[in-house]
Design a protein around this motif. Structure first.
Motif, mmCIF file in Angstrom:
data_model
loop_
_atom_site.group_PDB
_atom_site.id
_atom_site.type_symbol
_atom_site.label_atom_id
_atom_site.label_comp_id
_atom_site.label_asym_id
_atom_site.label_seq_id
_atom_site.Cartn_x
_atom_site.Cartn_y
_atom_site.Cartn_z
ATOM 1 N N SER A 193 0.820 -1.213 0.000
ATOM 2 C CA SER A 193 0.000 0.000 0.000
ATOM 3 C C SER A 193 0.850 1.257 0.000
ATOM 4 C CB SER A 193 -0.946 -0.009 1.203
ATOM 5 O OG SER A 193 -1.851 -1.090 1.088
ATOM 6 N N LEU A 221 -9.911 -0.032 1.585
ATOM 7 C CA LEU A 221 -8.942 0.470 0.610
ATOM 8 C C LEU A 221 -9.338 1.868 0.139
ATOM 9 C CD1 LEU A 221 -6.595 0.343 -1.362
ATOM 10 C CD2 LEU A 221 -8.013 -1.096 -2.870
ATOM 11 N N SER A 230 -6.150 -4.348 -6.909
ATOM 12 C CA SER A 230 -5.617 -4.685 -5.596
ATOM 13 C C SER A 230 -5.506 -6.190 -5.385
ATOM 14 C CB SER A 230 -6.493 -4.065 -4.503
ATOM 15 O OG SER A 230 -5.844 -4.109 -3.252
#
Length: 271
Positions: free
Chosen positions: A115, A144, A193
């Motif tokens: 991240s 997220l 992701s």
């Protein structure tokens, strides 16, 4: 055949990788790595929990990361990467910074998380408005989104699968279909992701079709880790990798990259 005159294998630089216990895409990580760099991977301990916010918290506990990095230290990596998107965004920006600090203390080398690498990549590309693709449940996907908004990015659209297991089995066609649905408004980049979601071969197709940079969890992780040691990730027709020569980024793992500020403009996607 006598190979002794060759003098043995050439020197290899080491990148340590800590992955969750269920990570199944080792080969995909290697595809971004140049020939003179070797990955040294380890897993977090098994816990009987499906993919969820609870699992993200469990596989990113500082004690777990510290033990993993210390184990990797025996092979003397030059940088350590935590290859897990949800585990590194679940506690927000402060949590990601704290994870990097814990890994750096344990291994005494630079560290990066998936991240944190994402924010670096967005800064590198000047991307403010982000479309999201995830295999997660809605609650993990929203975490997220919260992480990105905290960093100053606007989430313009999303698509997610709602999976809690076997994410590595998702085929490219599903990734591509989700990407098409996620790009519903004006976006500067698409982010796919989860390090357990295969993306390497899908990125060039999506960039050509959507006409925007496409980032993925494994791509940004390898790009940022290799950048720390002045090496370049390998990948054909990927905008992030063609954006400029590799440059070491000392200390960048401890600081949150400054994603350009933009007012949030959420737009719901579809599962």
């Amino acid at each position: 055949m006598d190979v002794s005159f060759l003098g043995g294998p050439g020197p290899q630089r080491g990148v340590g990788v800590v992955a969750p216990f269920d990570f199944a895409l080792d080969r995909e990580l290697w595809r971004w790595v140049p020939d003179d760099v070797s990955l040294r991977l380890t897993r977090t301990p098994y816990v009987p929990v499906e993919v969820s916010l609870d699992l993200a918290r469990l596989v990113s506990e500082h004690e777990t990361l510290t033990d993993a990095v210390r184990a990797l230290s025996a092979s003397e990596p030059e940088v350590v990467a935590y290859a897990c998107a949800s585990g590194s965004f679940v506690a927000g920006l402060a949590g990601e910074r704290a994870m990097c600090a814990a890994m750096t203390r344990a291994g005494e080398v630079a560290s990066v998380t998936t991240s944190g690498a994402l924010l670096e990549a967005l800064t590198e590309l000047g991307a403010r408005r982000i479309a999201l693709v995830t295999p997660y449940t809605e609650s993990v996907t929203r975490a997220l989104e919260d992480y990105l908004r905290e960093a100053g990015a606007a989430v313009t659209g999303r698509a997610f699968l709602g999976l809690t297991r076997h994410i590595w089995k998702v085929p490219y066609r599903d990734v591509v279909d989700m990407a098409r649905r996620a790009v519903r408004g004006a976006a500067d980049a698409l982010f796919i992701s989860c390090t357990n979601l295969a993306t390497y071969d899908a990125i060039p197709q999506l960039e050509a079709e959507l006409r925007m940079p496409v980032l993925s969890a494994n791509q940004v992780t390898m790009w940022a880790a290799l950048r720390r040691i002045g090496a370049e990730a390998v990948g054909p027709y990927q905008a992030l990798l063609m954006n400029g020569a590799a440059e070491p980024a000392p200390g960048a793992a401890q600081a949150t990259p400054g994603v350009a500020q933009a007012a949030p403009d959420p737009q719901e996607g579809v599962t």
